[in-house]
Design an enzyme around this catalytic site. Structure first.
Site, mmCIF file in Angstrom:
data_model
loop_
_atom_site.group_PDB
_atom_site.id
_atom_site.type_symbol
_atom_site.label_atom_id
_atom_site.label_comp_id
_atom_site.label_asym_id
_atom_site.label_seq_id
_atom_site.Cartn_x
_atom_site.Cartn_y
_atom_site.Cartn_z
ATOM 1 N N LYS A 1 -9.813 43.492 -11.752
ATOM 2 C CA LYS A 1 -9.880 44.236 -10.451
ATOM 3 C C LYS A 1 -8.671 44.944 -10.497
ATOM 4 C CE LYS A 1 -11.839 40.512 -7.630
ATOM 5 N NZ LYS A 1 -11.415 39.305 -6.810
ATOM 6 N N LYS B 1 -26.302 40.535 -15.325
ATOM 7 C CA LYS B 1 -26.630 39.428 -14.265
ATOM 8 C C LYS B 1 -27.074 40.254 -13.038
ATOM 9 C CE LYS B 1 -24.080 35.826 -11.851
ATOM 10 N NZ LYS B 1 -23.074 35.391 -11.325
ATOM 11 N N LYS C 1 -24.586 41.740 -6.512
ATOM 12 C CA LYS C 1 -24.364 42.717 -5.225
ATOM 13 C C LYS C 1 -23.948 44.054 -5.545
ATOM 14 C CE LYS C 1 -22.460 38.952 -2.693
ATOM 15 N NZ LYS C 1 -22.398 38.183 -1.626
#
Ligand code: TRP
Length: 353
Positions: free
Chosen positions: A115, A216, A219
């Site tokens: 992040k 994977k 979203k």
């Protein structure tokens, strides 16, 4: 009384729509465990503000998240569904835990580094305290909430003395930290916390991106036709599935060389409850088009009732609020017990009555 049942707790961030991966996880991990466990399910709005967000969206997403999970089979009669910010104790416990957490341990967390990197920062491997910020966006900074994220998560778990925590593989490291902190606390003060066990969903149930089956389904995929959301319109679901990437050759078999076909078979199997070999043999001699059509039909037939249920729930705000109110009450009761015990052990003077 539910006292003697093992406590199972998990949480999800209220970030928009659930994917079919979340759906299968919820159904598999939850719906089947409700009866033999004392279940807590937290919607962690406080975690959601560690990255840039919009307050109006967060508010909407929090209720929507509750409605989506309930629509997916998380039964509010047999589990306590609550919003993190409704329960006093999460941040309080996080503070105590932060005082036994070295900064370096947090800076080494994979998710933190990822992040921070997205903001243009680079945490140096060999120096706990230094950031290099070449390439950081102008005005960008890494907020300390982002660093503290795993401590708050540990508090979510320990506040309920949870025995079992179902999480995705990406949360394994955070759960390890939680266990370390629980042990450290118990060792520093005295036996207080249950050491929670993770319950990592099986590798086999992983749903991969439709446009890139090596990755994977997520979203945050930049190619949104890769991701099936539980609230996607049936026509959209069909379109995404029909345009999914398959593999060379024409045989419908699950194998390492055929990640696209394997993924479709896996989705079909999870949705229909049929085994992969059974599906393979029923589609012998058919082409990929037929496979895709049948996958689409099975996904749509499972999701249609979920979508109907969601609509009913989201239109009934007072019912949803009732669910969250009783969830928070039950959670609070348990949370206070643990919090006050922790306060006592930490040497805080008891609140005068
Ligand atoms: N970090 C988790 C995620 O992103 C969400 C989470 C927060 C969580 N607190 C938790 C999961 C406690 C399990 C238990 O998926």
């Amino acid at each position: 009384m539910t006292e003697s049942k093992p406590v199972i707790l998990t949480c999800a961030q209220p970030t928009g729509q659930l994917t079919i991966g979340n759906f299968l996880g919820a159904v598999k991990n939850w719906a089947t465990m409700l009866d033999d466990h004392d279940c807590y399910f937290g919607i962690v709005d406080m975690h959601a503000i560690t990255v840039k967000y919009s307050p109006a969206e967060l508010r909407e997403n929090t209720l929507s998240c509750a409605a989506q999970y309930i629509a997916c089979g998380l039964d509010p009669k047999r589990s306590n569904i609550f919003v993190q910010s409704h329960v006093t104790g999460h941040t309080e416990l996080a503070w105590l835990l932060s005082c036994i957490t070295p900064i370096g341990e947090l800076q080494r967390m994979t998710q933190f580094k990822e992040k921070a990197a997205k903001l243009g920062f680079n945490v140096e491997e060999d120096n706990d305290l230094k950031f290099t910020h070449e390439g950081a966006r102008a005005g960008a900074s890494v907020n300390s909430g982002l660093l503290m994220y795993p401590v708050l998560m540990a508090a979510d778990i320990l506040l309920y003395n949870a025995d079992l925590v179902p999480v995705g593989n990406d949360q394994r490291q955070h759960l390890e930290l939680c266990r370390d902190l629980a042990q450290r606390f118990n060792h520093t003060y005295s036996d207080t916390f249950t050491i929670p066990k993770s319950f990592i969903s099986k590798q086999g149930a992983r749903v991969m991106a439709l446009q890139n089956p090596e990755r994977k389904m997520s979203k945050s995929d930049e190619n949104q036709s890769s991701t099936l959301y539980i609230l996607d319109d049936p026509s959209v679901l069909k379109k995404k599935i029909m345009s999914s990437v398959t593999d060379s050759g024409s045989k419908i078999v699950a194998s390492k060389e055929k990640p696209g076909v394997s993924n479709l078979l896996q989705i079909y199997s999870s949705m229909s409850g049929r085994s992969v070999p059974d599906i393979e043999s029923s589609l012998k001699g058919e082409g990929y088009g037929t496979l895709k059509k049948e996958v689409a039909d099975s996904v749509i037939s499972v999701l249609e009732p979920v979508q109907a249920k969601y609509k009913e729930l989201i239109d009934d705000k007072s019912y949803l609020e009732g669910v969250l109110r009783s969830g928070a009450e039950a959670a609070q009761q348990r949370a206070y017990k643990v919090l006050f015990k922790v306060y006592r052990k930490a040497g805080f003077v008891e609140r005068p009555r």
